[in-house]
Structure formats: C-alpha cells, structure tokens
Write a protein that holds these residues in place. Structure first.
Motif, mmCIF file in Angstrom:
data_model
loop_
_atom_site.group_PDB
_atom_site.id
_atom_site.type_symbol
_atom_site.label_atom_id
_atom_site.label_comp_id
_atom_site.label_asym_id
_atom_site.label_seq_id
_atom_site.Cartn_x
_atom_site.Cartn_y
_atom_site.Cartn_z
ATOM 1 N N GLN A 108 30.469 -27.615 120.006
ATOM 2 C CA GLN A 108 29.675 -28.385 120.981
ATOM 3 C C GLN A 108 30.203 -28.190 122.399
ATOM 4 O O GLN A 108 29.428 -28.072 123.348
ATOM 5 C CB GLN A 108 29.663 -29.867 120.605
ATOM 6 C CG GLN A 108 28.873 -30.117 119.325
ATOM 7 C CD GLN A 108 28.709 -31.581 118.992
ATOM 8 O OE1 GLN A 108 29.534 -32.401 119.403
ATOM 9 N NE2 GLN A 108 27.689 -31.922 118.226
ATOM 10 N N ARG A 112 28.015 -26.630 125.447
ATOM 11 C CA ARG A 112 27.889 -27.335 126.735
ATOM 12 C C ARG A 112 28.284 -26.410 127.879
ATOM 13 O O ARG A 112 27.611 -26.348 128.897
ATOM 14 C CB ARG A 112 28.792 -28.575 126.750
ATOM 15 C CG ARG A 112 28.025 -29.833 126.430
ATOM 16 C CD ARG A 112 28.888 -31.074 126.615
ATOM 17 N NE ARG A 112 28.651 -31.931 125.473
ATOM 18 C CZ ARG A 112 29.465 -32.102 124.458
ATOM 19 N NH1 ARG A 112 30.632 -31.519 124.431
ATOM 20 N NH2 ARG A 112 29.131 -32.878 123.459
ATOM 21 N N GLU A 119 23.238 -31.960 120.460
ATOM 22 C CA GLU A 119 22.656 -33.192 119.904
ATOM 23 C C GLU A 119 23.503 -34.398 120.332
ATOM 24 O O GLU A 119 24.733 -34.369 120.218
ATOM 25 C CB GLU A 119 22.633 -33.057 118.369
ATOM 26 C CG GLU A 119 22.189 -34.261 117.608
ATOM 27 C CD GLU A 119 20.732 -34.609 117.813
ATOM 28 O OE1 GLU A 119 19.859 -33.836 117.411
ATOM 29 O OE2 GLU A 119 20.471 -35.694 118.390
ATOM 30 N N LYS A 120 22.821 -35.459 120.803
ATOM 31 C CA LYS A 120 23.582 -36.638 121.264
ATOM 32 C C LYS A 120 23.734 -37.677 120.156
ATOM 33 O O LYS A 120 24.623 -38.500 120.184
ATOM 34 C CB LYS A 120 22.884 -37.265 122.467
ATOM 35 C CG LYS A 120 22.975 -36.375 123.691
ATOM 36 C CD LYS A 120 22.537 -37.092 124.963
ATOM 37 C CE LYS A 120 22.584 -36.167 126.158
ATOM 38 N NZ LYS A 120 21.676 -35.004 126.074
ATOM 39 N N ARG A 121 22.810 -37.606 119.170
ATOM 40 C CA ARG A 121 22.883 -38.614 118.092
ATOM 41 C C ARG A 121 24.101 -38.339 117.205
ATOM 42 O O ARG A 121 24.548 -37.186 117.112
ATOM 43 C CB ARG A 121 21.613 -38.544 117.230
ATOM 44 C CG ARG A 121 20.373 -39.018 117.945
ATOM 45 C CD ARG A 121 19.138 -38.751 117.125
ATOM 46 N NE ARG A 121 18.950 -37.321 116.900
ATOM 47 C CZ ARG A 121 17.888 -36.788 116.290
ATOM 48 N NH1 ARG A 121 16.939 -37.554 115.826
ATOM 49 N NH2 ARG A 121 17.782 -35.480 116.123
#
Ligand code: 2AM
Length: 173
Positions: A108, A112, A119-121
């Motif tokens: 991740q 970025r 995914e933020k969840r």
C-alpha cells in the motif's frame, strides 16, 4: 493511451484450489448464486482498477520489491458481503498474520508513492467463492493452511460470461 483493469493478488496452489472448489460447490448447494471459476480463485491484496499501461513498469518494480511470501494463512472463516445483487460468499482468515499485514502495508505504501489508489476500508482477506448468492449465515468453516508465495499482477477483462483474469507480471517484465 490504453488502460488495463488491474489487481494484485495471491494465487492459490493447485491442491488447495481443488479443496476450495469442493467447499465452493457445497456452499453453492446452500446459497445458490454464481460459482467463481476454479481458475479465477485468488486472494486480492489490492484492486487498482483502470490503470494506464505507462504505469506498468513502476508497478512491476514495486512487485519485484515485495516479499516472496506472506507467511502461512489459516483459512478458517466463511462469510459474506452484501452487494447490490445478492451476496458475495467468501472463504477467508479470521486473523491476519504478521507477515501478511507487513506485506500489505509495504504494498500500500508503494502504491501511494506511485499515486495509485489504495482501499481505505478495513481489509478483510478473502477468496470469493459465489456471487449473487443468498446470504451465508453460519460461521462454521474448515481450517485450511496455506503456505503463500509471491503476489502476482492480474488484468481483469469483463466479458458477458463473467470476468476473465490474466496474470501479466510475466508477460510485461
Ligand atoms: P471480490 O472478489 O471481493 O469482488 C478482481 O475484481 C478482484 O479485485 C476481486 O478479487 C475483487 O474482489 C477485487 N476488488 C476489490 N475491489 C474491487 C472493486 N471496486 N471492483 C472490482 N473488484 C474489486
């Protein structure tokens, strides 16, 4: 400029894939829905969606720097996500081992840095078995051990017969 619908996932070793197909088929008898084809079973680490081909070399370089395995996963949970058309029924892990959490965090962070979506969840590691199914209620699940290997880069093509996934990290080195 051309795009590909990309995701990064852990592929299943064939013996485990066969065991999981048997579980999928037993669940299909109870929950109906559309079984995921054996070749399409995987555990997604990151869904990138439509991505320009010019990003592929950077994504390949990111993949090359990821761990060559994510430890041993214990697949011990059957669950479901509610979706617009019915439910997705899945097999997953009730706890996320440290090696998997560390590998996911590294991936991740790399995505970025490349300006790619993350995914933020909260992440629920899962292997989708059925789509458009009735909800799966019981929590009982077999306990399967999975010695994971390296993650692969996949392109998803949507067809009238359902999605088709092609592993592309060996095609675009
Ligand atoms: P799913 O099996 O739970 O649908 C390819 O579509 C892979 O990326 C699938 O494993 C899918 O998970 C996952 N994925 C995650 N987010 C997605 C999204 N927004 N759209 C499609 N697939 C997504």
């Amino acid at each position: 400029m051309t795009n590909k619908r990309l995701f990064i996932a852990l592929p299943l070793p064939d013996p485990l894939r066969h065991t999981i197909c048997n579980i999928r088929d037993a669940l299909h008898g109870q929950c109906q829905g559309r079984p995921v084809a054996s070749a399409n079973l995987h555990l997604t680490l990151a869904f990138l969606g439509d991505t320009p081909d010019k990003a592929l070399p950077d994504i390949q370089a990111l993949l090359a720097g990821l761990p060559d395995n994510y430890g041993t996963l214990i697949l011990d949970e059957l669950g479901c996500f509610r979706q617009q058309h019915g439910h997705v029924v899945w097999l997953g892990c009730s706890t996320i081992p440290a090696a998997l959490a560390a590998g996911l965090a590294q991936l991740q962070q790399g995505l970025r840095a490349l300006g790619l979506p993350v995914e933020k969840r909260p992440w629920q590691p899962h292997i989708t078995l059925l789509r458009d199914a009735a909800p799966w209620q019981a929590r009982l699940a077999p306990t399967l051990e999975w010695q994971t290997g390296a993650a692969g880069l996949y392109a998803s093509t949507l067809t009238p017969q359902g999605p088709s996934y092609t592993r592309i990290d060996s095609i675009y080195p």
